[in-house]
Motif scaffolding. Structure first.
Motif, mmCIF file in Angstrom:
data_model
loop_
_atom_site.group_PDB
_atom_site.id
_atom_site.type_symbol
_atom_site.label_atom_id
_atom_site.label_comp_id
_atom_site.label_asym_id
_atom_site.label_seq_id
_atom_site.Cartn_x
_atom_site.Cartn_y
_atom_site.Cartn_z
ATOM 1 N N THR A 41 0.818 -1.220 0.000
ATOM 2 C CA THR A 41 0.000 0.000 0.000
ATOM 3 C C THR A 41 0.848 1.265 0.000
ATOM 4 N N ASP A 42 2.162 1.135 0.228
ATOM 5 C CA ASP A 42 3.072 2.283 0.191
ATOM 6 C C ASP A 42 4.231 1.964 -0.747
ATOM 7 N N TRP A 43 4.408 2.799 -1.757
ATOM 8 C CA TRP A 43 5.403 2.597 -2.811
ATOM 9 C C TRP A 43 6.440 3.699 -2.700
ATOM 10 N N VAL A 44 7.688 3.314 -2.471
ATOM 11 C CA VAL A 44 8.754 4.276 -2.190
ATOM 12 C C VAL A 44 9.807 4.189 -3.297
ATOM 13 N N PHE A 45 10.077 5.325 -3.923
ATOM 14 C CA PHE A 45 10.995 5.359 -5.057
ATOM 15 C C PHE A 45 12.163 6.302 -4.784
ATOM 16 N N ASN A 77 18.558 7.866 -11.324
ATOM 17 C CA ASN A 77 18.871 6.543 -11.884
ATOM 18 C C ASN A 77 17.863 5.474 -11.466
ATOM 19 N N THR A 78 16.717 5.920 -10.968
ATOM 20 C CA THR A 78 15.632 5.006 -10.609
ATOM 21 C C THR A 78 14.362 5.379 -11.376
ATOM 22 N N LEU A 79 13.888 6.607 -11.203
ATOM 23 C CA LEU A 79 12.689 7.039 -11.915
ATOM 24 C C LEU A 79 12.978 7.358 -13.380
ATOM 25 N N TYR A 80 14.230 7.506 -13.719
ATOM 26 C CA TYR A 80 14.651 7.575 -15.123
ATOM 27 C C TYR A 80 15.840 6.621 -15.273
ATOM 28 N N PRO A 81 16.081 6.074 -16.463
ATOM 29 C CA PRO A 81 17.148 5.085 -16.636
ATOM 30 C C PRO A 81 18.543 5.692 -16.596
ATOM 31 N N HIS A 82 19.513 4.855 -16.232
ATOM 32 C CA HIS A 82 20.897 5.308 -16.121
ATOM 33 C C HIS A 82 21.409 5.964 -17.402
ATOM 34 N N HIS A 83 21.036 5.417 -18.549
ATOM 35 C CA HIS A 83 21.639 5.879 -19.800
ATOM 36 C C HIS A 83 21.228 7.305 -20.174
ATOM 37 N N VAL A 84 20.206 7.859 -19.514
ATOM 38 C CA VAL A 84 19.843 9.251 -19.765
ATOM 39 C C VAL A 84 20.964 10.189 -19.325
ATOM 40 N N ASP A 85 21.687 9.781 -18.288
ATOM 41 C CA ASP A 85 22.839 10.520 -17.770
ATOM 42 C C ASP A 85 22.497 11.904 -17.220
ATOM 43 N N LEU A 86 21.283 12.059 -16.705
ATOM 44 C CA LEU A 86 20.971 13.303 -16.003
ATOM 45 C C LEU A 86 21.895 13.482 -14.814
ATOM 46 N N THR A 133 5.934 -0.967 7.138
ATOM 47 C CA THR A 133 6.958 -1.527 6.256
ATOM 48 C C THR A 133 6.612 -2.924 5.758
ATOM 49 N N ALA A 134 5.755 -3.637 6.454
ATOM 50 C CA ALA A 134 5.334 -4.960 5.992
ATOM 51 C C ALA A 134 4.404 -4.858 4.779
ATOM 52 N N ARG A 135 3.943 -3.635 4.506
ATOM 53 C CA ARG A 135 3.045 -3.412 3.373
ATOM 54 C C ARG A 135 3.618 -2.349 2.437
ATOM 55 N N ALA A 136 4.949 -2.353 2.325
ATOM 56 C CA ALA A 136 5.619 -1.338 1.521
ATOM 57 C C ALA A 136 6.662 -1.974 0.602
ATOM 58 N N ALA A 137 6.994 -1.239 -0.459
ATOM 59 C CA ALA A 137 8.024 -1.671 -1.407
ATOM 60 C C ALA A 137 8.930 -0.493 -1.707
ATOM 61 N N MET A 138 10.214 -0.785 -1.920
ATOM 62 C CA MET A 138 11.165 0.278 -2.237
ATOM 63 C C MET A 138 11.930 -0.047 -3.502
ATOM 64 N N PHE A 139 12.114 0.992 -4.325
ATOM 65 C CA PHE A 139 12.804 0.886 -5.605
ATOM 66 C C PHE A 139 14.045 1.770 -5.548
ATOM 67 N N LYS A 180 9.385 -5.064 0.419
ATOM 68 C CA LYS A 180 9.802 -5.638 -0.850
ATOM 69 C C LYS A 180 10.871 -4.722 -1.439
ATOM 70 N N THR A 181 11.921 -5.302 -2.009
ATOM 71 C CA THR A 181 13.020 -4.491 -2.525
ATOM 72 C C THR A 181 13.241 -4.765 -4.005
ATOM 73 N N VAL A 182 13.368 -3.674 -4.776
ATOM 74 C CA VAL A 182 13.570 -3.779 -6.224
ATOM 75 C C VAL A 182 14.768 -2.915 -6.606
ATOM 76 N N LEU A 183 15.737 -3.524 -7.282
ATOM 77 C CA LEU A 183 16.944 -2.830 -7.708
ATOM 78 C C LEU A 183 16.842 -2.464 -9.185
ATOM 79 N N LEU A 184 17.096 -1.202 -9.495
ATOM 80 C CA LEU A 184 17.160 -0.732 -10.879
ATOM 81 C C LEU A 184 18.607 -0.769 -11.337
ATOM 82 N N MET A 185 18.864 -1.519 -12.407
ATOM 83 C CA MET A 185 20.217 -1.655 -12.933
ATOM 84 C C MET A 185 20.332 -1.008 -14.305
ATOM 85 N N PRO A 186 21.536 -0.558 -14.684
ATOM 86 C CA PRO A 186 21.721 -0.039 -16.047
ATOM 87 C C PRO A 186 21.535 -1.148 -17.071
ATOM 88 N N ARG A 187 21.046 -0.790 -18.243
ATOM 89 C CA ARG A 187 20.974 -1.769 -19.324
ATOM 90 C C ARG A 187 22.376 -2.196 -19.735
#
Length: 236
Positions: free
Chosen positions: A17-21, A25-34, A170-176, A192-199
């Motif tokens: 029920t709670d989504w944490v970002f 390099n997470t909400l936009y991809p690494h290759h954008v290079d912002l 935290t039992a009802r949350a996920a982090m990116f 729940k844990t989610v890792l964003l990796m470069p292509r």
């Protein structure tokens, strides 16, 4: 093309029920290079502050980043810099390299519950970035380095501040996140844990210590396509 190293099932996130970002390099991809622009600005700041060459300044910048969580924290501890001045100069960048991401925006909008940005950057930087992506209006709040009293992730006290402020179960949350070490505390808290990796694994602005290893068992999912990952969660 959707690139995911392990595919989520909708049922895996049915309780969330709670989504944490994270932001950069997470909400936009690494290759954008912002963030590469921010990185160069920080090198310039350290160079001017300490009277060093860019090469020498970059070595100190990266050492502080690794040891303290952010370059800013190291500069505050060792050189007493004004954090507001640093953040203003570090984030003096061109946000036009970002394009609206309607697929990501629609997926975030459809996530059930609250959505947060939790960043070691500033609110202004987060707002500018999310607005350029066309997703700002889908978030309930932004928790930044100022709210964290300049103590960055991965410090446990900073996660505690965020969770307490928003009364996150935290039992009802996920982090990116894009940094494996920044998911250690969330996993320990039951998220729940989610890792964003470069292509591209050889991405220029990814240091060796930032990359996932076999020892990173605290990471539940890995993907290089956030929008595609979220679409699988909301649409099955």
């Amino acid at each position: 093309m959707t690139e995911m190293l392990n595919l989520p099932q909708r049922s895996d996130f049915a309780h969330v029920t709670d989504w944490v970002f994270d932001l950069d390099n997470t909400l936009y991809p690494h290759h954008v290079d912002l963030f590469a622009q921010v990185d160069r600005n920080m090198t310039g700041y350290v160079s001017a502050l300490l009277g060093l060459s860019r090469e020498e300044a970059r070595a100190i910048q990266k050492r502080y980043y690794q040891e303290h969580g952010t370059t800013l924290q190291g500069l505050m501890l060792h050189h007493g810099v004004d954090p507001e001045d640093f953040l203003e100069k570090a984030h003096a960048i061109d946000y036009e390299v970002l394009s609206p991401d309607p697929e990501l925006g629609e997926a975030i909008k459809k996530l059930p519950g609250r959505k947060f940005i939790f960043t070691n950057g500033s609110v202004k930087h987060a707002e500018m970035t999310a607005r350029a992506l066309g997703i700002l209006d889908h978030f309930d709040d932004i928790f930044d380095i100022v709210a964290a009293e300049y103590v960055p992730k991965p410090a446990g006290s900073t996660y505690d501040k965020f969770m307490a402020l928003h009364r996150v179960d935290t039992a009802r949350a996920a982090m990116f996140e894009d940094l494996p070490r920044n998911l250690l505390v969330p996993k320990a808290l039951g998220m729940k844990t989610v890792l964003l990796m470069p292509r591209d694994e050889g991405h220029e602005f990814t240091d060796a210590w930032e990359k996932k290893t076999e020892e990173d068992v605290h990471i539940d999912y890995v993907t290089s396509d956030l929008a595609g990952f979220l679409v699988r969660i909301v649409e099955g």
